[in-house]
Design an enzyme around this catalytic site. Structure first.
Site, PDB file in Angstrom:
ATOM      1  CE1 TYR A 159      -3.484  -2.725   0.851  1.00 53.81           C
ATOM      2  CE2 TYR A 159      -4.705  -0.486   0.881  1.00 53.81           C
ATOM      3  CZ  TYR A 159      -4.719  -1.881   0.565  1.00 53.81           C
ATOM      4  OH  TYR A 159      -5.871  -2.684   0.673  1.00 53.81           O
TER       5      TYR A 159
ATOM      6  CG  ASP B  57      -8.362  -4.730   1.359  1.00 52.86           C
ATOM      7  OD1 ASP B  57      -9.391  -4.117   2.074  1.00 52.86           O
ATOM      8  OD2 ASP B  57      -8.256  -4.852   0.291  1.00 52.86           O
TER       9      ASP B  57
ATOM     10  CG  ASP C 269     -14.012  -6.896   1.843  1.00 55.68           C
ATOM     11  OD1 ASP C 269     -13.726  -6.148   2.760  1.00 55.68           O
ATOM     12  OD2 ASP C 269     -14.374  -6.342   0.476  1.00 55.68           O
TER      13      ASP C 269
ATOM     14  CG  ASP D  81      -2.185 -20.496  -0.878  1.00 56.95           C
ATOM     15  OD1 ASP D  81      -1.813 -20.191   0.368  1.00 56.95           O
ATOM     16  OD2 ASP D  81      -1.917 -21.092  -1.498  1.00 56.95           O
TER      17      ASP D  81
ATOM     18  CE  LYS E 191       1.681 -18.065  -1.937  1.00 58.63           C
ATOM     19  NZ  LYS E 191       0.808 -19.065  -2.196  1.00 58.63           N
TER      20      LYS E 191
HETATM   21  C1  IPM Z   1     -10.521  -1.040   3.776  1.00 56.94           C
HETATM   22  C2  IPM Z   1     -10.784  -0.498   2.454  1.00 56.94           C
HETATM   23  C3  IPM Z   1      -9.516   0.228   1.926  1.00 56.94           C
HETATM   24  C4  IPM Z   1      -8.431  -0.529   1.810  1.00 56.94           C
HETATM   25  C5  IPM Z   1      -9.755   1.012   0.524  1.00 56.94           C
HETATM   26  C6  IPM Z   1     -11.054   1.773   0.408  1.00 56.94           C
HETATM   27  C7  IPM Z   1      -8.472   1.899   0.163  1.00 56.94           C
HETATM   28  O1  IPM Z   1     -11.063  -1.648   1.218  1.00 56.94           O
HETATM   29  O2  IPM Z   1     -10.363  -0.313   4.453  1.00 56.94           O
HETATM   30  O3  IPM Z   1     -10.385  -2.269   3.673  1.00 56.94           O
HETATM   31  O4  IPM Z   1      -8.080  -1.310   0.879  1.00 56.94           O
HETATM   32  O5  IPM Z   1      -7.541  -0.363   3.082  1.00 56.94           O
HETATM   33 MG    MG Z   2     -11.079  -3.522   2.177  1.00 58.58          MG
END
Ligand code: IPM
Ligand code: MG
Length: 361
Positions: free
Chosen positions: A143, A247, A251, A223, A191
């Site tokens: 990042y 990240d 999700d 993975d 990884k």
């Molecule tokens: C999160 C989001 C952010 C990230 C984006 C919006 C840049 O997906 O906070 O998880 O990738 O960190």
């Molecule tokens: Mg995210």
């Protein structure tokens, strides 16, 4: 009596709708427990670009530094998603804020409310009792790594995945300490079979584990972790991982909690803490008034607990959400086939229910 200065940073899309309810919940807690919270607002993201040309104006950053806690919404706007050439982007505001405020530890608790067992697409018998705490490193990795550029007349692009021992140590320490207060199991995700930065990560965590003999440490490739999260979510307690892997995995893990609309997070460093839902600006439903405000409200619970050390107040917020779900009320993202039509509420209605509960608990 202490006055706590809370900065609300709604950002874009549904960020505005959900932080409205985060704030109302804070006001309800202040009334109930006799606290003084003061509120100010600041711009970020697309909204800030529109107003000032800058996704994180200096004025916003100054207000952030001067506050006791930040209630954050989301950033993002579809205009930029299909325009890779855009030089100024809403997400730059978010990333710069994380870096400037030194918010290196992103805590994402994945806790399933029993009432939502049927809202997830994963089988209830696999899910029941899942309770995972992610520690996602938030100010390093690909990042922020340099160089990051185009070469070869724009036909080659590169980002740099980079970690220093110090960066791994400071987030790992927090994860180990948290594991001690929970089921004493830590899964470090990397990884290391491919990446040098992951080998440093693993080596560092291995060394640190000697100082935590009471914590069982498991190293897992990303993975495999992605697969096991769905196959056997209960086998995880604390998960420690880098920025990019965290990240993606969080999700995925949000589905364990039924919906992204339920997941809160805390971003911590050595100064002001920031609290935000893990969902984004959700442009598809923005402005419709149907977003689930519970992730923002549960972020408030984290704020009360972590930044203000108000445990009873924090529990009250969580119980109010729980009871509202028990009463059968849902936003549409978490409705299941048992939800009756009249129980599917919009943002404002479910927010009201939760605020009422706080008053009565
Ligand atoms: C999160 C989001 C952010 C990230 C984006 C919006 C840049 O997906 O906070 O998880 O990738 O960190
Ligand atoms: Mg995210």
């Amino acid at each position: 009596m202490t006055t706590y200065k809370i900065l609300v940073v709604p950002g874009d899309g549904i960020g505005v709708e959900v932080t409205t309810w985060g704030r109302k919940v804070l006001e309800a807690i202040a009334r109930k427990f006799n606290h003084t919270f003061t509120f100010d607002q600041a711009l970020i993201g697309h909204t800030a670009i529109e107003a000032t040309g800058n996704p994180l104006p200096d004025e916003s950053l100054e207000k952030m530094r001067a506050s006791d806690a930040i209630l954050f919404g989301a950033v993002g706007h579809p205009r930029y998603d299909n325009d890779p050439s855009a030089k100024v982007r809403p997400e730059q505001g978010l990333l710069r804020m994380r870096k400037e405020l030194g918010l290196y530890a992103n805590l994402r608790p994945i806790k399933l409310f029993d009432e939502l067992l049927d809202a997830s697409s994963i089988k209830p018998e696999i899910l029941r009792g899942s309770d995972i705490l992610f520690f996602r490193e938030l100010t390093g990795d690909v990042y922020f790594g340099q160089p990051r550029e185009r070469r070869d007349n724009g036909n080659t692009a590169l980002d740099t995945m980079i970690y220093s021992r110090y960066e791994v140590e400071r987030i790992a320490r927090r994860a180990f300490d948290a594991a001690r207060t929970r089921r004493k199991k830590l899964t470090s995700v990397d990884k290391a079979n491919v990446l040098e930065s992951s080998r440093l990560w693993r080596e560092t965590v291995q060394e640190m584990s000697k100082s935590y003999p009471d914590v069982e440490v498991e190293h897992m490739f990303v993975d495999t972790a992605a697969m096991k999260l769905i196959k056997d979510p209960r086998s995880f307690d604390v998960v420690l991982t880098g920025n990019l892997f965290g990240d993606i995995l969080t999700d995925e893990a949000s589905q364990i909690a039924g919906s992204m609309g339920m997941l809160a997070s805390a971003s911590l460093g050595d100064q002001t803490g920031l609290y935000e839902p893990i969902h984004g600006s959700a442009p598809d439903i923005a402005g419709k008034g149907i977003a689930n405000p519970m992730a923002s409200i549960l972020s408030v619970a984290l704020m009360l607990d972590i930044s203000f050390e108000m445990k009873a107040e924090s529990d009250t917020v969580i119980r109010a959400v729980e009871q509202t779900l028990k009463d059968g009320y849902r936003t549409r993202d978490i409705a299941d086939n048992q939800t009756q039509i009249g129980q599917i509420l919009d943002t404002h209605q479910i927010g009201e229910k939760i605020v009422e509960k706080i008053g009565r608990l």
